[in-house]
Design an enzyme around this catalytic site. Structure first.
Site, PDB file in Angstrom:
ATOM      1  N   GLU A   1       0.279  24.633  -3.363  1.00 19.47           N
ATOM      2  CA  GLU A   1      -1.079  24.914  -3.543  1.00 19.47           C
ATOM      3  C   GLU A   1      -1.195  26.507  -3.374  1.00 19.47           C
ATOM      4  O   GLU A   1      -0.780  26.936  -2.382  1.00 19.47           O
ATOM      5  CB  GLU A   1      -2.100  23.989  -2.589  1.00 19.47           C
ATOM      6  CG  GLU A   1      -3.488  24.697  -2.808  1.00 19.47           C
ATOM      7  CD  GLU A   1      -4.471  23.675  -1.791  1.00 19.47           C
ATOM      8  OE1 GLU A   1      -4.282  22.504  -1.932  1.00 19.47           O
ATOM      9  OE2 GLU A   1      -5.213  24.353  -1.142  1.00 19.47           O
TER      10      GLU A   1
ATOM     11  N   HIS B   1      -8.320  22.715  -8.785  1.00 21.54           N
ATOM     12  CA  HIS B   1      -9.452  22.129  -7.941  1.00 21.54           C
ATOM     13  C   HIS B   1     -11.045  22.210  -8.354  1.00 21.54           C
ATOM     14  O   HIS B   1     -11.128  23.439  -9.140  1.00 21.54           O
ATOM     15  CB  HIS B   1      -9.522  22.591  -6.546  1.00 21.54           C
ATOM     16  CG  HIS B   1      -8.227  22.813  -5.753  1.00 21.54           C
ATOM     17  ND1 HIS B   1      -8.035  22.693  -4.358  1.00 21.54           N
ATOM     18  CD2 HIS B   1      -6.984  22.291  -6.137  1.00 21.54           C
ATOM     19  CE1 HIS B   1      -6.961  22.296  -3.813  1.00 21.54           C
ATOM     20  NE2 HIS B   1      -6.329  22.039  -5.254  1.00 21.54           N
TER      21      HIS B   1
ATOM     22  N   ALA C   1     -18.237  14.140  -3.840  1.00 24.39           N
ATOM     23  CA  ALA C   1     -17.066  14.126  -4.527  1.00 24.39           C
ATOM     24  C   ALA C   1     -16.951  12.812  -5.445  1.00 24.39           C
ATOM     25  O   ALA C   1     -16.645  12.979  -6.695  1.00 24.39           O
ATOM     26  CB  ALA C   1     -15.891  14.120  -3.799  1.00 24.39           C
TER      27      ALA C   1
HETATM   28  P1  FAD Z   1     -17.004  14.237   0.052  1.00 22.45           P
HETATM   29  O1  FAD Z   1     -16.052  13.143  -0.142  1.00 22.45           O
HETATM   30  O2  FAD Z   1     -18.058  14.401  -1.043  1.00 22.45           O
HETATM   31  O3  FAD Z   1     -17.363  14.173   1.651  1.00 22.45           O
HETATM   32  C1  FAD Z   1     -18.348  15.059   2.260  1.00 22.45           C
HETATM   33  C2  FAD Z   1     -18.833  14.589   3.264  1.00 22.45           C
HETATM   34  O4  FAD Z   1     -20.031  13.589   2.829  1.00 22.45           O
HETATM   35  C3  FAD Z   1     -18.146  13.791   4.259  1.00 22.45           C
HETATM   36  O5  FAD Z   1     -18.614  14.008   5.670  1.00 22.45           O
HETATM   37  C4  FAD Z   1     -18.425  12.205   3.929  1.00 22.45           C
HETATM   38  O6  FAD Z   1     -18.173  11.347   4.891  1.00 22.45           O
HETATM   39  C5  FAD Z   1     -19.750  12.483   3.601  1.00 22.45           C
HETATM   40  N1  FAD Z   1     -20.151  11.505   2.137  1.00 22.45           N
HETATM   41  C6  FAD Z   1     -19.125  11.286   1.173  1.00 22.45           C
HETATM   42  N2  FAD Z   1     -20.215  10.483   0.482  1.00 22.45           N
HETATM   43  C7  FAD Z   1     -21.025  10.020   0.999  1.00 22.45           C
HETATM   44  C8  FAD Z   1     -22.302   9.393   0.582  1.00 22.45           C
HETATM   45  N3  FAD Z   1     -22.222   8.517  -0.688  1.00 22.45           N
HETATM   46  N4  FAD Z   1     -23.232   8.998   1.315  1.00 22.45           N
HETATM   47  C9  FAD Z   1     -23.334   9.842   2.811  1.00 22.45           C
HETATM   48  N5  FAD Z   1     -22.203  10.658   2.968  1.00 22.45           N
HETATM   49  C10 FAD Z   1     -21.512  10.720   2.174  1.00 22.45           C
HETATM   50  N6  FAD Z   1     -12.934  23.195  -0.449  1.00 22.45           N
HETATM   51  C11 FAD Z   1     -13.256  24.219  -1.597  1.00 22.45           C
HETATM   52  O7  FAD Z   1     -14.358  24.790  -1.362  1.00 22.45           O
HETATM   53  N7  FAD Z   1     -12.364  24.651  -2.643  1.00 22.45           N
HETATM   54  C12 FAD Z   1     -11.058  23.940  -2.648  1.00 22.45           C
HETATM   55  O8  FAD Z   1     -10.465  24.147  -3.728  1.00 22.45           O
HETATM   56  C13 FAD Z   1     -10.807  23.204  -1.695  1.00 22.45           C
HETATM   57  N8  FAD Z   1      -9.640  22.287  -1.756  1.00 22.45           N
HETATM   58  C14 FAD Z   1      -9.215  21.256  -0.865  1.00 22.45           C
HETATM   59  C15 FAD Z   1      -8.040  20.673  -0.993  1.00 22.45           C
HETATM   60  C16 FAD Z   1      -7.762  19.672  -0.268  1.00 22.45           C
HETATM   61  C17 FAD Z   1      -6.417  18.868  -0.057  1.00 22.45           C
HETATM   62  C18 FAD Z   1      -8.704  19.256   0.898  1.00 22.45           C
HETATM   63  C19 FAD Z   1      -8.132  18.168   1.980  1.00 22.45           C
HETATM   64  C20 FAD Z   1      -9.764  19.969   1.208  1.00 22.45           C
HETATM   65  C21 FAD Z   1     -10.187  21.127   0.310  1.00 22.45           C
HETATM   66  N9  FAD Z   1     -11.463  21.847   0.311  1.00 22.45           N
HETATM   67  C22 FAD Z   1     -11.819  22.673  -0.621  1.00 22.45           C
HETATM   68  C23 FAD Z   1     -12.282  21.215   1.218  1.00 22.45           C
HETATM   69  C24 FAD Z   1     -13.425  20.250   1.076  1.00 22.45           C
HETATM   70  O9  FAD Z   1     -14.105  20.808  -0.038  1.00 22.45           O
HETATM   71  C25 FAD Z   1     -14.229  20.188   2.142  1.00 22.45           C
HETATM   72  O10 FAD Z   1     -13.525  19.492   3.345  1.00 22.45           O
HETATM   73  C26 FAD Z   1     -15.666  19.357   2.143  1.00 22.45           C
HETATM   74  O11 FAD Z   1     -16.346  19.367   3.080  1.00 22.45           O
HETATM   75  C27 FAD Z   1     -15.161  17.827   1.995  1.00 22.45           C
HETATM   76  O12 FAD Z   1     -14.824  17.662   0.640  1.00 22.45           O
HETATM   77  P2  FAD Z   1     -14.716  16.181   0.123  1.00 22.45           P
HETATM   78  O13 FAD Z   1     -14.201  16.345  -1.399  1.00 22.45           O
HETATM   79  O14 FAD Z   1     -13.760  15.303   0.858  1.00 22.45           O
HETATM   80  O15 FAD Z   1     -16.083  15.627   0.111  1.00 22.45           O
END
Ligand code: FAD
Length: 296
Positions: free
Chosen positions: A23, A83, A134
C-alpha cells in the site's frame, strides 16, 4: 484480436492464489513523488498480487490517487487498486471518480467510509447527496463500474463499533453489498486476526480477509498511531522493544523480526496473504518479505 479482461483481485484470491500486496499513499510534493516511485520500482520485482493507493482525508487526494493508480496501470506490470471514500463526495462526484478510474484501466477499488475531515476519531460529517457507510458506497460502485471491490476489516473491531458482533455484522453487510475481499487495519497480534476471521465465518462472512502489516520501527510514533484507533501495543511486543529504545538499529531489527514472526504465524494459521503498509518506502517491507519462513 480480442483482449482478455484482466482478472479482478477478488477472482485471483478466490482461485486460490496467495495474495500479497503493498500500500502507498499519494505524496504531497516532488520529493515525496520521487520517493514513492522509487519504492514502487523497488517492490515491482517481487511481483505482488496488487498494489494499492490510499485516498486522502476529506477526498483531498482525489486527483492524485486517480493519477497514481492510472500511472501504475499504464507504466508498470502491477495491478493497481484505488482506495475510494465517501468523505465530502456526492454520489455524482463518486460516479465521476469511478469513470476516471475505469477509463484509466483501474479495475479494483477498496470501498471505505474514510477518515472524517477532522482526522481519525473525530465525528463523522455527512455530505448532502452523498453516502454514509462503506456498504452504501459499494452499492454506488456496483451500479456504476465494472470493478472488483474490497473493504476494510478491523482485527479488534472498528473504533466506533458498538461491539465486536456489530463490527462483524457491518463486514457482513459489506459482503452482501458486493465486496469480494477484505483488508485489515494493521494487525498487532496474530490472535486478534484469527479472532476476527472466526467471528466473520460464524456470521456468514466467507470472503478472504487479508491481514494488514506494518513493522514497528519507532515505539512512540507507532503508539500514537495505534491510540488513534483506541488500541494498545501488546505488552509482549513492548517488552521486546523497550530495552532497545536507545539503540536505533537494534530496535529497527527487532521490529522487523516481530513483524516477520507475525506474518509467518498468520500464514501458518491460514491467512490468504499479506498486505504491507509501506509508507512509500520499500526497505522494511523487503526485509520482512525476505525473512518469511513461508514463501508467498
Ligand atoms: P464503514 O464500514 O462504513 O464503518 C464505519 C463505522 O460505521 C463503523 O463504526 C461501523 O461499525 C459503522 N457502521 C457501518 N455501517 C453501519 C450501518 N449501516 N448502521 C450503523 N452503523 C454502521 N481512510 C481514508 O480516509 N482513506 C483511505 O485510503 C483509507 N484506507 C484504508 C485502508 C484499510 C485497509 C483500512 C483498514 C482503513 C482505511 N482507511 C482509510 C480508514 C477507514 O476509512 C476508517 O477506519 C473508517 O473510519 C472506517 O471505514 P470503513 O470503510 O470500515 O467504514
Amino acid at each position: 484480436m480480442e483482449q482478455e479482461t484482466p482478472r479482478g483481485i477478488g477472482q485471483i484470491i478466490r482461485e486460490g492464489e496467495r495474495s500479497f500486496s503493498f500500500e502507498f499513499f499519494p505524496p504531497k510534493d516532488e520529493a515525496g513523488e520521487a520517493q514513492l516511485w522509487q519504492a514502487i520500482r523497488e517492490l515491482e520485482p517481487y511481483r505482488p498480487t496488487f498494489v494499492s493507493v490510499t485516498y486522502g482525508a476529506g477526498g483531498t487526494t482525489r486527483d492524485t490517487t486517480v493519477a497514481i493508480t492510472a500511472r501504475i496501470a499504464r507504466e508498470t506490470t502491477m495491478v493497481p487498486m484505488a482506495h475510494l471514500t465517501c468523505v465530502g463526495h456526492t454520489v455524482d462526484d463518486l460516479r465521476s471518480v469511478l469513470t476516471s478510474l475505469t477509463e484509466s484501466g483501474v479495475r479494483n477499488v477498496l470501498a471505505l467510509r474514510g477518515d472524517p475531515p477532522g482526522g481519525p476519531g473525530t465525528p463523522w460529517e455527512p455530505t448532502e447527496g452523498g453516502v454514509n457507510y462503506a456498504s452504501e458506497l459499494i452499492t454506488v460502485i456496483k451500479q456504476n463500474a465494472d470493478v472488483s471491490v474490497g473493504v476494510a476489516a478491523f482485527p479488534e473491531g472498528h473504533v466506533d463499533a458498538a461491539s465486536l458482533d456489530d463490527d462483524v455484522a457491518v463486514l457482513r453487510a459489506k459482503q452482501d453489498a458486493g465486496a469480494e475481499f477484505a483488508v485489515t487495519e494493521m494487525v498487532l497480534r496474530a490472535s486478534d486476526y484469527f479472532g476476527l476471521v472466526e467471528r466473520a465465518r460464524a456470521n456468514g462472512v466467507d470472503i478472504p480477509i487479508i491481514p494488514g502489516i506494518m513493522p514497528i520501527l519507532n515505539i512512540n510514533s507507532m503508539r500514537r498511531m495505534v491510540e488513534l484507533s483506541r488500541r494498545e501495543l501488546p505488552t509482549e511486543v513492548v517488552d521486546r522493544l523497550r530495552p532497545l529504545e536507545d539503540d536505533k538499529a537494534g530496535l529497527r531489527a527487532e521490529g522487523i523480526r516481530i513483524a516477520t514472526e507475525l506474518c509467518d504465524a498468520m500464514l501458518d494459521g491460514g491467512a490468504p496473504g499479506l498486505h504491507f503498509y509501506t509508507l512509500n518506502r520499500s526497505k522494511a517491507t523487503r526485509e520482512i518479505f525476505e525473512g518469511l519462513r513461508i514463501t508467498v
